[in-house]
Design a protein around this motif. Structure first.
Motif, PDB file in Angstrom:
ATOM      1  N   UNK A 205      -4.910   8.585   4.233  1.00 24.48           N
ATOM      2  CA  UNK A 205      -5.585   9.858   4.482  1.00 24.48           C
ATOM      3  C   UNK A 205      -6.958   9.552   5.077  1.00 24.48           C
ATOM      4  N   UNK A 206      -7.202  10.044   6.285  1.00 23.13           N
ATOM      5  CA  UNK A 206      -8.432   9.707   6.999  1.00 23.13           C
ATOM      6  C   UNK A 206      -9.679  10.235   6.294  1.00 23.13           C
ATOM      7  N   UNK A 207      -9.582  11.395   5.665  1.00 23.32           N
ATOM      8  CA  UNK A 207     -10.752  12.020   5.057  1.00 23.32           C
ATOM      9  C   UNK A 207     -11.349  11.185   3.924  1.00 23.32           C
ATOM     10  N   UNK A 208     -10.490  10.676   3.038  1.00 18.73           N
ATOM     11  CA  UNK A 208     -11.011   9.938   1.887  1.00 18.73           C
ATOM     12  C   UNK A 208     -10.599   8.468   1.845  1.00 18.73           C
ATOM     13  N   UNK A 209      -9.788   8.015   2.807  1.00 20.19           N
ATOM     14  CA  UNK A 209      -9.394   6.612   2.859  1.00 20.19           C
ATOM     15  C   UNK A 209      -8.344   6.211   1.835  1.00 20.19           C
ATOM     16  N   UNK A 210      -7.721   7.188   1.204  1.00 17.96           N
ATOM     17  CA  UNK A 210      -6.723   6.884   0.173  1.00 17.96           C
ATOM     18  C   UNK A 210      -5.386   6.519   0.820  1.00 17.96           C
ATOM     19  N   UNK A 211      -4.818   5.389   0.371  1.00 15.46           N
ATOM     20  CA  UNK A 211      -3.504   4.965   0.857  1.00 15.46           C
ATOM     21  C   UNK A 211      -2.453   5.832   0.180  1.00 15.46           C
ATOM     22  N   UNK A 212      -1.671   6.553   0.975  1.00  5.22           N
ATOM     23  CA  UNK A 212      -0.660   7.464   0.437  1.00  5.22           C
ATOM     24  C   UNK A 212       0.726   6.842   0.381  1.00  5.22           C
ATOM     25  N   UNK A 213       0.988   5.909   1.297  1.00  5.51           N
ATOM     26  CA  UNK A 213       2.321   5.311   1.348  1.00  5.51           C
ATOM     27  C   UNK A 213       2.215   3.894   1.878  1.00  5.51           C
ATOM     28  N   UNK A 214       3.033   3.007   1.308  1.00  4.42           N
ATOM     29  CA  UNK A 214       3.128   1.618   1.748  1.00  4.42           C
ATOM     30  C   UNK A 214       4.592   1.331   2.028  1.00  4.42           C
ATOM     31  N   UNK A 215       4.905   0.947   3.264  1.00  2.00           N
ATOM     32  CA  UNK A 215       6.275   0.592   3.624  1.00  2.00           C
ATOM     33  C   UNK A 215       6.345  -0.905   3.882  1.00  2.00           C
ATOM     34  N   UNK A 216       7.235  -1.574   3.174  1.00  9.96           N
ATOM     35  CA  UNK A 216       7.433  -3.014   3.326  1.00  9.96           C
ATOM     36  C   UNK A 216       8.316  -3.253   4.541  1.00  9.96           C
ATOM     37  N   UNK A 217       7.852  -4.067   5.474  1.00 13.42           N
ATOM     38  CA  UNK A 217       8.600  -4.335   6.708  1.00 13.42           C
ATOM     39  C   UNK A 217       9.044  -5.790   6.825  1.00 13.42           C
ATOM     40  N   UNK A 218       9.066  -6.513   5.701  1.00 13.64           N
ATOM     41  CA  UNK A 218       9.519  -7.908   5.755  1.00 13.64           C
ATOM     42  C   UNK A 218      11.007  -7.965   6.072  1.00 13.64           C
ATOM     43  N   UNK A 219      11.434  -9.018   6.754  1.00 10.68           N
ATOM     44  CA  UNK A 219      12.868  -9.145   7.049  1.00 10.68           C
ATOM     45  C   UNK A 219      13.667  -9.327   5.763  1.00 10.68           C
ATOM     46  N   UNK A 220      14.915  -8.909   5.806  1.00  5.55           N
ATOM     47  CA  UNK A 220      15.769  -9.017   4.622  1.00  5.55           C
ATOM     48  C   UNK A 220      16.074 -10.477   4.284  1.00  5.55           C
ATOM     49  N   UNK A 221      16.114 -11.320   5.310  1.00  6.66           N
ATOM     50  CA  UNK A 221      16.357 -12.742   5.092  1.00  6.66           C
ATOM     51  C   UNK A 221      15.060 -13.487   5.318  1.00  6.66           C
ATOM     52  N   UNK A 222      14.983 -14.691   4.826  1.00  2.40           N
ATOM     53  CA  UNK A 222      13.790 -15.518   5.014  1.00  2.40           C
ATOM     54  C   UNK A 222      13.518 -15.705   6.498  1.00  2.40           C
ATOM     55  N   UNK A 223      12.271 -15.818   6.837  1.00  3.96           N
ATOM     56  CA  UNK A 223      11.901 -16.031   8.230  1.00  3.96           C
ATOM     57  C   UNK A 223      10.519 -15.479   8.494  1.00  3.96           C
ATOM     58  N   UNK A 224       9.982 -15.845   9.618  1.00  9.19           N
ATOM     59  CA  UNK A 224       8.637 -15.423   9.986  1.00  9.19           C
ATOM     60  C   UNK A 224       8.611 -13.951  10.370  1.00  9.19           C
ATOM     61  N   UNK A 225       7.607 -13.263   9.916  1.00  7.29           N
ATOM     62  CA  UNK A 225       7.395 -11.875  10.299  1.00  7.29           C
ATOM     63  C   UNK A 225       5.906 -11.600  10.251  1.00  7.29           C
ATOM     64  N   UNK A 226       5.371 -10.984  11.275  1.00  6.46           N
ATOM     65  CA  UNK A 226       3.959 -10.608  11.304  1.00  6.46           C
ATOM     66  C   UNK A 226       3.843  -9.350  12.155  1.00  6.46           C
ATOM     67  N   UNK A 227       3.665  -8.207  11.520  1.00  5.81           N
ATOM     68  CA  UNK A 227       3.529  -6.959  12.266  1.00  5.81           C
ATOM     69  C   UNK A 227       2.331  -7.048  13.195  1.00  5.81           C
TER      70      UNK A 227
END
Length: 162
Positions: free
Chosen positions: A130-152
């Motif tokens: 939320x831009x007004x107060x800086x509160x994180x409302x949602x966190x989505x994990x985007x790591x791959x299901x299998x081991x391996x390099x990932x960097x958004x």
């Protein structure tokens, strides 16, 4: 005005766009700090985003786990101010502090500027803030299901903004 982030220096260069497309360097905003991840030995300013009304500048800092915020003076004043006075028109605000080791890299603002959507390289997460107060409302994990390099690295809206 042009705001350019420098990953290795952890700084933001403030430039003015002159006639004919030339850029004039005005000043540099230097960030400081670090984080717990081995890639966070110092500040790493990664992405600059300015609100539509040009009143706020947001900066993703991968090295400090923060989204820095700066209040900008009236755009007309900024465009005309002598380079020696430009810092009078840029005021640091309290940053949005994220969880240690997330590494915010890139962000987009919602059309109404009520939400920040942030791609975090080190945590491999997308955050809804939320831009007004800086509160994180949602966190989505985007790591791959299998081991391996990932960097958004980047986040964009689709053409229909959905």
């Amino acid at each position: 005005m042009v705001f350019a982030s420098s990953y290795p220096r952890g700084s933001i260069d403030v430039l003015r766009l002159e006639e004919g497309g030339r850029l004039q360097a005005l000043t540099r905003l230097q960030r400081s700090g670090s984080g717990p991840h081995p890639e966070q030995t110092g500040p790493h300013a990664h992405c600059c985003t300015v609100t539509k009304g040009e009143g706020l500048l947001y900066v993703c800092d991968l090295g400090t786990d923060e989204i820095a915020r700066y209040e900008l003076a009236d755009p007309a004043w900024l465009r005309a101010a002598p380079s020696g006075q430009i810092m009078e028109g840029i005021s640091p605000l309290e940053p949005i502090r994220l969880s240690p080791g997330t590494g915010p890299r890139h962000m987009v603002l919602s059309e109404d500027e009520a939400w920040l959507y942030v791609a975090c390289e080190l945590g491999n997460q997308v955050l809804s803030i939320q831009a007004l107060d800086g509160r994180v409302s949602q966190v989505l994990d985007c790591r791959p299901r299998k081991e391996g390099f990932c960097a958004l690295s980047s986040i964009r809206f689709s053409r229909d903004k959905r």
